[in-house]
Scaffold this active site. Sequence first.
Site, mmCIF file in Angstrom:
data_model
loop_
_atom_site.group_PDB
_atom_site.id
_atom_site.type_symbol
_atom_site.label_atom_id
_atom_site.label_comp_id
_atom_site.label_asym_id
_atom_site.label_seq_id
_atom_site.Cartn_x
_atom_site.Cartn_y
_atom_site.Cartn_z
ATOM 1 N N ASP A 80 -5.107 -14.001 -1.313
ATOM 2 C CA ASP A 80 -4.374 -13.574 -0.132
ATOM 3 C C ASP A 80 -4.335 -14.786 0.789
ATOM 4 O O ASP A 80 -5.344 -15.176 1.375
ATOM 5 C CB ASP A 80 -5.070 -12.396 0.564
ATOM 6 C CG ASP A 80 -4.569 -11.054 0.059
ATOM 7 O OD1 ASP A 80 -3.776 -11.047 -0.912
ATOM 8 O OD2 ASP A 80 -4.966 -10.017 0.624
ATOM 9 N N HIS A 113 -10.818 -13.907 5.332
ATOM 10 C CA HIS A 113 -12.072 -13.203 5.037
ATOM 11 C C HIS A 113 -13.176 -14.209 4.708
ATOM 12 O O HIS A 113 -14.341 -14.001 5.072
ATOM 13 C CB HIS A 113 -11.887 -12.237 3.871
ATOM 14 C CG HIS A 113 -10.859 -11.184 4.110
ATOM 15 N ND1 HIS A 113 -10.602 -10.186 3.199
ATOM 16 C CD2 HIS A 113 -10.035 -10.942 5.161
ATOM 17 C CE1 HIS A 113 -9.653 -9.396 3.667
ATOM 18 N NE2 HIS A 113 -9.282 -9.833 4.856
ATOM 19 N N GLU A 133 -11.260 -7.107 -3.162
ATOM 20 C CA GLU A 133 -11.030 -8.116 -2.117
ATOM 21 C C GLU A 133 -12.196 -8.118 -1.141
ATOM 22 O O GLU A 133 -12.333 -7.190 -0.340
ATOM 23 C CB GLU A 133 -9.713 -7.783 -1.400
ATOM 24 C CG GLU A 133 -9.338 -8.798 -0.353
ATOM 25 C CD GLU A 133 -7.967 -8.508 0.264
ATOM 26 O OE1 GLU A 133 -7.049 -8.066 -0.463
ATOM 27 O OE2 GLU A 133 -7.826 -8.703 1.475
ATOM 28 N N ASP A 170 -0.732 -12.498 2.855
ATOM 29 C CA ASP A 170 -1.303 -11.407 3.644
ATOM 30 C C ASP A 170 -1.345 -11.909 5.089
ATOM 31 O O ASP A 170 -2.410 -12.161 5.649
ATOM 32 C CB ASP A 170 -2.697 -11.049 3.116
ATOM 33 C CG ASP A 170 -3.177 -9.731 3.673
ATOM 34 O OD1 ASP A 170 -2.523 -9.198 4.587
ATOM 35 O OD2 ASP A 170 -4.214 -9.219 3.205
ATOM 36 N N ASP A 174 2.451 1.908 3.394
ATOM 37 C CA ASP A 174 3.487 0.973 3.885
ATOM 38 C C ASP A 174 4.877 1.458 3.557
ATOM 39 O O ASP A 174 5.836 1.129 4.259
ATOM 40 C CB ASP A 174 3.359 -0.411 3.219
ATOM 41 C CG ASP A 174 1.980 -0.999 3.306
ATOM 42 O OD1 ASP A 174 1.269 -0.668 4.269
ATOM 43 O OD2 ASP A 174 1.625 -1.791 2.411
ATOM 44 N N ASP A 209 -9.979 -11.419 12.447
ATOM 45 C CA ASP A 209 -9.070 -11.611 11.325
ATOM 46 C C ASP A 209 -7.630 -11.676 11.837
ATOM 47 O O ASP A 209 -6.944 -10.671 11.905
ATOM 48 C CB ASP A 209 -9.266 -10.415 10.379
ATOM 49 C CG ASP A 209 -8.651 -10.643 9.022
ATOM 50 O OD1 ASP A 209 -8.268 -11.777 8.725
ATOM 51 O OD2 ASP A 209 -8.559 -9.666 8.265
ATOM 52 N N GLU A 214 -9.281 -13.869 0.135
ATOM 53 C CA GLU A 214 -8.413 -14.129 1.298
ATOM 54 C C GLU A 214 -9.021 -15.208 2.184
ATOM 55 O O GLU A 214 -10.211 -15.173 2.500
ATOM 56 C CB GLU A 214 -8.236 -12.818 2.077
ATOM 57 C CG GLU A 214 -7.405 -12.990 3.334
ATOM 58 C CD GLU A 214 -6.923 -11.658 3.894
ATOM 59 O OE1 GLU A 214 -6.620 -10.746 3.098
ATOM 60 O OE2 GLU A 214 -6.866 -11.535 5.124
ATOM 61 N N ASP A 263 -4.966 -13.192 10.616
ATOM 62 C CA ASP A 263 -3.903 -13.085 9.599
ATOM 63 C C ASP A 263 -2.659 -13.903 9.932
ATOM 64 O O ASP A 263 -1.531 -13.409 9.815
ATOM 65 C CB ASP A 263 -3.474 -11.609 9.420
ATOM 66 C CG ASP A 263 -4.499 -10.790 8.659
ATOM 67 O OD1 ASP A 263 -5.250 -11.374 7.860
ATOM 68 O OD2 ASP A 263 -4.543 -9.562 8.860
ATOM 69 N N HIS A 303 0.878 -1.184 0.000
ATOM 70 C CA HIS A 303 0.000 0.000 0.000
ATOM 71 C C HIS A 303 0.912 1.229 0.000
ATOM 72 O O HIS A 303 2.037 1.160 0.511
ATOM 73 C CB HIS A 303 -0.828 0.148 1.276
ATOM 74 C CG HIS A 303 -1.689 -1.005 1.673
ATOM 75 N ND1 HIS A 303 -1.208 -2.138 2.280
ATOM 76 C CD2 HIS A 303 -3.031 -1.163 1.614
ATOM 77 C CE1 HIS A 303 -2.216 -2.958 2.554
ATOM 78 N NE2 HIS A 303 -3.335 -2.386 2.163
HETATM 79 C C1 XLS Z 1 -7.320 -6.599 5.393
HETATM 80 C C2 XLS Z 1 -6.971 -6.871 4.006
HETATM 81 C C3 XLS Z 1 -5.813 -6.044 3.445
HETATM 82 C C4 XLS Z 1 -5.849 -6.099 1.960
HETATM 83 C C5 XLS Z 1 -5.098 -5.003 1.291
HETATM 84 O O1 XLS Z 1 -8.009 -7.369 6.036
HETATM 85 O O2 XLS Z 1 -6.714 -8.235 3.850
HETATM 86 O O3 XLS Z 1 -4.611 -6.493 3.971
HETATM 87 O O4 XLS Z 1 -5.367 -7.318 1.495
HETATM 88 O O5 XLS Z 1 -5.598 -3.755 1.602
HETATM 89 NI NI NI Z 2 -5.916 -9.167 2.167
HETATM 90 NI NI NI Z 3 -7.375 -9.410 5.531
#
Ligand code: XLS
Ligand code: NI
Ligand code: NI
Length: 433
Positions: free
Chosen positions: A294, A269, A230, A337, A102, A305, A266, A307, A99
């Site tokens: 992702d 998600h 996404e 991700d 980042d 979430d 993802e 991750d 992003h």
């Molecule tokens: C957040 C999202 C983010 C996207 C990119 O939950 O997964 O990381 O992949 O903005």
């Molecule tokens: Ni993501």
């Molecule tokens: Ni995410």
Amino acid sequence: MTDFFRDIAPVRFEGADSTSELAYRHYDPDEMIMGKRLEDHLRFGVAWWHSFAWPGGDPFGGQTLERPWFGDTMDLARMKADVAFELFAILGQPFFCFHDLDIRPEGASFAESTRNFEAIVDYIGEKMAAGGPDLLWGTANLFTHKRFMSGAATNPDPDVFAYSAATVKSCMDATHKLGGQNYVLWGGREGYETLLNTDLKRERDHAGRFLQMVVEYKHKIGFDGAILVEPKPQEPSKHQYDYDVATVYGFLKEFGLEKEVQMNIEQGHAILAGHSFEHELGMAASLGILGSIDMNRNDYQSGWDTDQFPNNVPEVALAYYEVLKAGGFTTGGTNFDAKIRRQSLDPVDLVAAHVGAMDICARGFKAAAKMLEDGALEDARAARYAGWDSDAAQSMLSGGLEACFDRVIADGIAPEPRSGQQERLENIVNRYV
Ligand code: XLS
Ligand code: NI
Ligand code: NI
């Protein structure tokens, strides 16, 4: 060279019996699978935000990770890029993603933020030209700063819509300049907290127009990568408009974008939406909008979430099975991700997380390819629907309810239930994973 990773050497494929901590046991980039190199199938990407910009906070505590590049100056942003490319050289993965926020320090104005961003994009471009990985996708962070707290494209304030559009323009320009293969939009705050203060119809209309503007600009600048949305059902917003693949497809149809936009799906998600990862992938494939993934893992108990890096081979295998059945990735790939846990303080933790994840994915992918090549699941699936191969069954679809009625009476149709064979199919999968 920074000394962040000290003497960690580039990670190599050493085979399944290797006892080195940092070795690929299953990921041999050159292994040929279904006529293609494994690296070209999986197309791994490292996510800049989790690996280099995340300080280790959770809702109950702040920073745990000490990184010498944390801070808001251009010098530190360049150091962050140096460390990123040092990790890429250790891992040898072909892609990365970022992003705007980042990679660059926030400026005092939009113009200054943009100048910072463009300078770092050029810096990254030089590192890519010197042999670094390619850009899988770029994106804009339209959710962290407080100006986006009530949404970006869906904000009640038109100035925030403008700011968001300007930000996306600059991020698309950067993605195009760096030869990015996709541009991603995740609508983190495109949703609402309470209907009491929300004009839902207006917000959705604005989100639709915003996405049309993105597609128009893509064509204007000649960006030939894919535009990817996404989906995520909630978090940070209570209700998000891009809930899941099926919801987003309806949205794309409404705004005439279903041929222009694909999905970045993802794992975490999908779980938040009450689906499995393979459901979301299969749904996108069936709609012709499967773009990229992702890859991560949600904790099944905590319900948010998390991750985490993937570590479940059977789950990953079923996900890649859907990707392979759909013909594999074109512009898409496997972006991690995923973030290390906030107690994983050491530089080597960051390396080990990616190495393990790449191995898990390689193992799952190879199992999926074998399952598909052997055809056991597809044979069973075809047999289950074989009744539809007859002319009588097909003609029913072009007839109506009355024709069906007549056929049931004339042929004395009395259907007999048949086994769905779930356990037998699960046993087949278990032979491969
Ligand atoms: C957040 C999202 C983010 C996207 C990119 O939950 O997964 O990381 O992949 O903005
Ligand atoms: Ni993501
Ligand atoms: Ni995410």
